[in-house]
Design an enzyme around this catalytic site. Structure first.
Site, PDB file in Angstrom:
ATOM      1  N   GLY A  13       6.046  10.973 -15.232  1.00 24.11           N
ATOM      2  CA  GLY A  13       5.682  12.375 -15.041  1.00 24.11           C
ATOM      3  C   GLY A  13       6.688  13.248 -15.773  1.00 24.11           C
ATOM      4  N   ALA A  15       9.458  14.487 -14.886  1.00 25.95           N
ATOM      5  CA  ALA A  15      10.863  14.119 -14.696  1.00 25.95           C
ATOM      6  C   ALA A  15      11.228  12.941 -15.599  1.00 25.95           C
ATOM      7  CB  ALA A  15      11.131  13.772 -13.232  1.00 25.95           C
ATOM      8  N   THR A  42       2.122  15.187 -11.961  1.00 28.55           N
ATOM      9  CA  THR A  42       2.329  16.171 -13.030  1.00 28.55           C
ATOM     10  C   THR A  42       1.004  16.583 -13.661  1.00 28.55           C
ATOM     11  OG1 THR A  42       4.537  15.312 -13.493  1.00 28.55           O
ATOM     12  CG2 THR A  42       3.475  16.573 -15.252  1.00 28.55           C
ATOM     13  N   TYR A  44      -1.823  16.834 -12.487  1.00 32.19           N
ATOM     14  CA  TYR A  44      -2.710  17.641 -11.643  1.00 32.19           C
ATOM     15  C   TYR A  44      -2.172  19.040 -11.363  1.00 32.19           C
ATOM     16  CZ  TYR A  44      -5.051  13.207 -10.966  1.00 32.19           C
ATOM     17  OH  TYR A  44      -5.711  12.033 -11.198  1.00 32.19           O
ATOM     18  N   GLN A  46      -1.474  22.733 -11.229  1.00 29.44           N
ATOM     19  CA  GLN A  46      -2.410  23.803 -11.622  1.00 29.44           C
ATOM     20  C   GLN A  46      -1.685  25.114 -11.908  1.00 29.44           C
ATOM     21  OE1 GLN A  46      -5.654  24.370  -8.905  1.00 29.44           O
ATOM     22  NE2 GLN A  46      -6.405  22.275  -9.098  1.00 29.44           N
ATOM     23  N   GLU A 113       2.481  33.625  -7.368  1.00 28.26           N
ATOM     24  CA  GLU A 113       2.082  32.750  -6.253  1.00 28.26           C
ATOM     25  C   GLU A 113       2.846  33.154  -5.006  1.00 28.26           C
ATOM     26  OE1 GLU A 113       1.646  28.483  -7.211  1.00 28.26           O
ATOM     27  OE2 GLU A 113       1.917  29.072  -9.289  1.00 28.26           O
ATOM     28  N   ASP A 220       6.979   5.145  -3.428  1.00 31.53           N
ATOM     29  CA  ASP A 220       7.659   3.890  -3.772  1.00 31.53           C
ATOM     30  C   ASP A 220       9.163   4.079  -4.025  1.00 31.53           C
ATOM     31  OD1 ASP A 220       5.091   2.873  -3.706  1.00 31.53           O
ATOM     32  OD2 ASP A 220       4.822   2.930  -5.879  1.00 31.53           O
ATOM     33  N   HIS A 241      -0.279  21.932   1.405  1.00 32.75           N
ATOM     34  CA  HIS A 241      -0.792  23.059   0.623  1.00 32.75           C
ATOM     35  C   HIS A 241      -1.908  23.702   1.429  1.00 32.75           C
ATOM     36  CE1 HIS A 241      -2.390  25.537  -2.547  1.00 32.75           C
ATOM     37  NE2 HIS A 241      -1.382  25.179  -3.336  1.00 32.75           N
ATOM     38  N   ARG A 288       4.177  29.091   1.783  1.00 34.55           N
ATOM     39  CA  ARG A 288       3.169  28.097   2.168  1.00 34.55           C
ATOM     40  C   ARG A 288       3.220  27.614   3.599  1.00 34.55           C
ATOM     41  NH1 ARG A 288       3.021  24.408  -3.130  1.00 34.55           N
ATOM     42  NH2 ARG A 288       2.103  26.099  -4.318  1.00 34.55           N
ATOM     43  N   HIS A 349       0.912  17.798   0.399  1.00 32.03           N
ATOM     44  CA  HIS A 349       1.004  18.201  -1.002  1.00 32.03           C
ATOM     45  C   HIS A 349       2.322  17.832  -1.657  1.00 32.03           C
ATOM     46  CE1 HIS A 349       0.174  20.650  -4.511  1.00 32.03           C
ATOM     47  NE2 HIS A 349       1.252  21.387  -4.306  1.00 32.03           N
ATOM     48  N   ARG A 384       9.422  24.417  -0.061  1.00 32.96           N
ATOM     49  CA  ARG A 384       9.529  24.711  -1.500  1.00 32.96           C
ATOM     50  C   ARG A 384       8.766  25.976  -1.882  1.00 32.96           C
ATOM     51  NH1 ARG A 384       6.074  23.144  -6.049  1.00 32.96           N
ATOM     52  NH2 ARG A 384       4.725  22.269  -4.444  1.00 32.96           N
TER      53      ARG A 384
HETATM   54  P1  FAD Z   1       4.839  12.361 -11.027  1.00 34.17           P
HETATM   55  O1  FAD Z   1       4.309  13.262 -12.044  1.00 34.17           O
HETATM   56  O2  FAD Z   1       4.093  12.202  -9.761  1.00 34.17           O
HETATM   57  O3  FAD Z   1       4.953  10.925 -11.707  1.00 34.17           O
HETATM   58  C1  FAD Z   1       5.307   9.783 -10.956  1.00 34.17           C
HETATM   59  C2  FAD Z   1       5.454   8.618 -11.904  1.00 34.17           C
HETATM   60  O4  FAD Z   1       6.088   7.548 -11.233  1.00 34.17           O
HETATM   61  C3  FAD Z   1       4.126   8.069 -12.432  1.00 34.17           C
HETATM   62  O5  FAD Z   1       4.279   7.757 -13.778  1.00 34.17           O
HETATM   63  C4  FAD Z   1       3.956   6.765 -11.657  1.00 34.17           C
HETATM   64  O6  FAD Z   1       3.227   5.785 -12.354  1.00 34.17           O
HETATM   65  C5  FAD Z   1       5.402   6.341 -11.499  1.00 34.17           C
HETATM   66  N1  FAD Z   1       5.623   5.447 -10.363  1.00 34.17           N
HETATM   67  C6  FAD Z   1       5.546   5.733  -9.043  1.00 34.17           C
HETATM   68  N2  FAD Z   1       5.809   4.632  -8.320  1.00 34.17           N
HETATM   69  C7  FAD Z   1       6.045   3.635  -9.196  1.00 34.17           C
HETATM   70  C8  FAD Z   1       6.345   2.266  -9.065  1.00 34.17           C
HETATM   71  N3  FAD Z   1       6.442   1.649  -7.871  1.00 34.17           N
HETATM   72  N4  FAD Z   1       6.521   1.534 -10.184  1.00 34.17           N
HETATM   73  C9  FAD Z   1       6.397   2.103 -11.413  1.00 34.17           C
HETATM   74  N5  FAD Z   1       6.109   3.401 -11.601  1.00 34.17           N
HETATM   75  C10 FAD Z   1       5.951   4.154 -10.503  1.00 34.17           C
HETATM   76  N6  FAD Z   1       4.366  21.887  -8.997  1.00 34.17           N
HETATM   77  C11 FAD Z   1       4.660  23.002  -9.687  1.00 34.17           C
HETATM   78  O7  FAD Z   1       5.830  23.301  -9.941  1.00 34.17           O
HETATM   79  N7  FAD Z   1       3.647  23.806 -10.136  1.00 34.17           N
HETATM   80  C12 FAD Z   1       2.339  23.533  -9.910  1.00 34.17           C
HETATM   81  O8  FAD Z   1       1.468  24.264 -10.344  1.00 34.17           O
HETATM   82  C13 FAD Z   1       2.024  22.377  -9.163  1.00 34.17           C
HETATM   83  N8  FAD Z   1       0.732  22.092  -8.878  1.00 34.17           N
HETATM   84  C14 FAD Z   1       0.443  20.908  -8.255  1.00 34.17           C
HETATM   85  C15 FAD Z   1      -0.885  20.543  -8.058  1.00 34.17           C
HETATM   86  C16 FAD Z   1      -1.200  19.327  -7.517  1.00 34.17           C
HETATM   87  C17 FAD Z   1      -2.636  18.952  -7.290  1.00 34.17           C
HETATM   88  C18 FAD Z   1      -0.159  18.430  -7.137  1.00 34.17           C
HETATM   89  C19 FAD Z   1      -0.475  17.091  -6.538  1.00 34.17           C
HETATM   90  C20 FAD Z   1       1.166  18.804  -7.287  1.00 34.17           C
HETATM   91  C21 FAD Z   1       1.479  20.033  -7.856  1.00 34.17           C
HETATM   92  N9  FAD Z   1       2.806  20.412  -8.052  1.00 34.17           N
HETATM   93  C22 FAD Z   1       3.082  21.555  -8.734  1.00 34.17           C
HETATM   94  C23 FAD Z   1       3.897  19.495  -7.759  1.00 34.17           C
HETATM   95  C24 FAD Z   1       4.326  18.803  -9.054  1.00 34.17           C
HETATM   96  O9  FAD Z   1       3.183  18.563  -9.842  1.00 34.17           O
HETATM   97  C25 FAD Z   1       5.010  17.487  -8.798  1.00 34.17           C
HETATM   98  O10 FAD Z   1       6.013  17.639  -7.835  1.00 34.17           O
HETATM   99  C26 FAD Z   1       5.644  16.980 -10.094  1.00 34.17           C
HETATM  100  O11 FAD Z   1       4.698  16.922 -11.110  1.00 34.17           O
HETATM  101  C27 FAD Z   1       6.232  15.614  -9.869  1.00 34.17           C
HETATM  102  O12 FAD Z   1       6.642  15.113 -11.104  1.00 34.17           O
HETATM  103  P2  FAD Z   1       7.415  13.749 -11.141  1.00 34.17           P
HETATM  104  O13 FAD Z   1       7.765  13.508 -12.560  1.00 34.17           O
HETATM  105  O14 FAD Z   1       8.494  13.751 -10.140  1.00 34.17           O
HETATM  106  O15 FAD Z   1       6.347  12.660 -10.627  1.00 34.17           O
HETATM  107  C1  SIN Z   2      -0.676  25.574  -6.854  1.00 34.82           C
HETATM  108  O1  SIN Z   2      -1.084  25.768  -7.997  1.00 34.82           O
HETATM  109  O2  SIN Z   2      -1.055  26.199  -5.868  1.00 34.82           O
HETATM  110  C2  SIN Z   2       0.336  24.522  -6.654  1.00 34.82           C
HETATM  111  C3  SIN Z   2       1.641  25.031  -7.080  1.00 34.82           C
HETATM  112  C4  SIN Z   2       2.745  24.179  -6.542  1.00 34.82           C
HETATM  113  O3  SIN Z   2       2.522  23.229  -5.794  1.00 34.82           O
HETATM  114  O4  SIN Z   2       3.884  24.505  -6.871  1.00 34.82           O
END
Ligand code: FAD
Ligand code: SIN
Length: 520
Positions: A13, A15, A42, A44, A46, A113, A220, A241, A288, A349, A384
């Site tokens: 994602g 990060a 990531t 998803y 919006q 927001e 995980d 959410h 929220r 969420h 958050r």
């Molecule tokens: P993720 O993007 O969730 O990626 C996780 C990664 O870890 C994936 O590649 C997965 O395959 C890998 N992984 C997990 N477990 C394992 C394992 N056991 N072995 C190998 N790989 C593994 N935040 C905002 O700031 N703004 C927004 O508008 C917003 N909207 C959102 C809308 C939705 C619907 C959702 C669900 C969340 C939203 N968030 C938003 C929150 C934000 O999207 C997430 O917190 C952020 O994208 C997380 O990024 P990440 O890189 O930590 O993890």
């Molecule tokens: C949303 O678009 O409402 C989600 C934003 C977020 O989780 O930070």
């Protein structure tokens, strides 16, 4: 099989990808995803990413909004550094090719927001995450120093424990030497040794039965770290959410972005009453935790399974133009958002807690870093602020890079680590039992550890979870590994930590609300 790498990144994602791109300038990187590279929260996202871009916004206002939303439990130093680095990190994202919406004069369109006192959310219509992920994946795929492993499942962190030496959370001194990964295609576990490991495994939504998170969000990273005796904190603060589309059979629950309320849409109950101003002076744009609890209360009063989000009085053309994804999705369910109210209810969420890290994203285990939703940096406190999580991931992945790049030349591989031993293990043919146990955990968590909690509910949840835990561990001890079993084990671990921390918090703060903590 055994691989070696300077930097091991678990998660693709925002990060993981942003860290990998930087680390690859300093050494060899292996980046791993449990499913396809693009799948994760990531994609998803919006609403967008919060950052201070123009006057009249200031860092101080964004800092203040974050602390207020966090119900005064944020680490102020961390809030300050995250927000003041926001502009630089967002510019980097743009340089990597991310395209955010612009005004006709070339400035960025900034959305609003809940909990924000200014318009400061950069976005790409209502599909910001897809755009960020697209740009980063593109860059990572082109980098010669990055090896990508899709469909590999991280099972456990490798520490001294695997050399037969006991480890303890209290005593500390634990080191991370890499990760064991399951290749589900041949059910073999491979060993990847690393000098630096970054956990960027995202959230825990699948611990609940209704969540906006993709189904792979089974916590995980947090479970692996917890089992390896890493410090995990604040897990009681699960953010629900307020507005997931009410389609009970659909997984994940489709999000109706808060930006729609920022655009003017309002929540109303079954009687058509706009109720939010009864709960908070910021009404529909309150933080929220407040909005989700208000909806929960309205649902309890009416006995209905949802409330409505009303956008029918807004300009229909602008609505469709700004929120094409939501328009199309609702239409596919027979709801034209220009004319009909949208049925919505809260869904799990975001996890505000996670692996405790310092300002350089270092966990309590040496050479193990964490960034993104898996980490607890101190930014979010008890709740958050919307759109702060993409930002947090960028800031802490950058910091993890700076710190680890400085340290890596003094780190050696640990070659004595044994490979995974599954001798004498048997194939598990009763997958249905695993699926059933997962549903049971999700139902326990949703019924007893949701938006409103009590001592009795938490006790009950813990008792029921214990039985499923014992059954699953017994199965794990004799089974050749499969992804479903590993995920179930992790979901149980995370559920346990959430309940335990919820029981320990004897006050109502942000997202943790128990009827037994209400003071007379
Ligand atoms: P993720 O993007 O969730 O990626 C996780 C990664 O870890 C994936 O590649 C997965 O395959 C890998 N992984 C997990 N477990 C394992 C394992 N056991 N072995 C190998 N790989 C593994 N935040 C905002 O700031 N703004 C927004 O508008 C917003 N909207 C959102 C809308 C939705 C619907 C959702 C669900 C969340 C939203 N968030 C938003 C929150 C934000 O999207 C997430 O917190 C952020 O994208 C997380 O990024 P990440 O890189 O930590 O993890
Ligand atoms: C949303 O678009 O409402 C989600 C934003 C977020 O989780 O930070």
């Amino acid at each position: 099989m055994r691989l070696k790498t300077d930097f091991l990144v678990v998660g693709t994602g925002v990060a993981g990808l942003s860290f990998a791109l930087k680390a690859a300038e300093k050494g060899k990187v292996i980046i791993v995803a449990k499913s396809s590279m693009e799948e994760g929260s990531t994609k998803y996202a919006q609403g967008g990413i919060a950052a201070v871009m123009y006057q009249p916004d200031t860092y101080q206002k964004h800092i203040q909004d974050t602390i207020i939303a966090g119900d005064e439990l944020c680490n102020e130093e961390i809030v300050r550094l995250t927000i003041t680095e926001s502009t630089e990190r967002v510019k980097e994202l743009i340089e990597w090719g991310t395209k955010f919406d612009k005004n006709p004069d070339g400035t960025y369109k900034l959305g609003r927001e809940g909990g924000h006192s200014e318009n400061r959310v950069l976005h790409s219509k209502d599909q910001t995450g897809t755009e960020i992920e697209r740009a980063l994946v593109h860059q990572v795929k082109m980098h010669p120093n990055i090896q990508i492993l899709e469909n590999h499942f991280a099972v456990d962190l490798i520490t001294q424990h695997h050399l037969g030496q006991p480890t303890s959370r209290k005593a500390g001194g634990i080191k991370c030497f890499g990760v064991y990964f399951l290749n589900p295609n041949n059910q073999k576990v491979i060993t990847i040794l690393s000098k630096i490991t970054l956990l960027a495994t995202g959230g825990v939504g699948s611990v609940y039965d209704s969540t906006t998170n993709p189904v792979i969000a089974t916590g995980d990273g947090i479970a692996m770290a917890y089992r390896a005796r890493c410090t995990v904190e604040n897990m009681e603060f699960i953010q629900f959410h307020p507005t997931a589309l009410y389609t009970p059979l659909e997984k994940p629950a489709f999000l109706i972005t808060e930006a729609l309320r920022g655009f003017g849409a309002r929540l109303c109950n079954q009687k058509g009453e706009y109720f939010m101003s009864r709960y908070d002076e910021r009404a529909d744009l309150a933080p929220r935790d407040i909005v989700a609890r208000a909806i929960d209360q309205e649902m309890k009063i009416s006995g209905a399974e949802h409330v409505y989000l009303d956008a029918t009085f807004l300009n229909g053309r602008e609505l469709v133009e700004s929120f094409p994804g939501i328009y199309a999705k609702c239409l596919s369910h027979g709801i034209d958002i220009r004319r009909q109210k949208i049925p919505v209810r809260p869904a799990a969420h975001y996890s505000c807690g996670g692996i405790k890290v310092n300002q350089w994203a270092q966990s309590s285990i040496e050479n193990l870093y964490a960034s993104g939703e898996v980490a607890s940096t101190g930014l979010h406190g008890a709740n958050r602020l919307a759109s702060n999580s993409l930002l947090e991931a960028l800031v802490f992945s950058h910091r993890a890079f700076v710190d680890s790049a400085n340290r890596i030349q003094n780190i050696e591989f640990e070659h004595k680590i044994p490979d995974w031993n599954d001798e004498g293990m048997r194939l598990n043919e009763e997958l249905i039992l695993i699926t059933q146990s997962l549903k049971e955990v999700q139902s326990i968590m949703s019924n007893y550890v949701g938006i409103v909690r009590s001592d009795l509910r938490l006790e009950r949840a813990l008792r029921r979870l214990r039985l499923i835990f014992e059954e699953t561990e017994a199965l794990f001890d004799v089974s050749i590994l499969n992804t479903q079993l590993c995920e179930l084990r992790n979901v149980i671990n995370v559920a346990y930590v959430i309940i335990k921390m919820a029981k320990d918090r004897r006050e109502n703060r942000g997202l943790h609300y128990s009827i037994d903590n209400i003071k007379e």
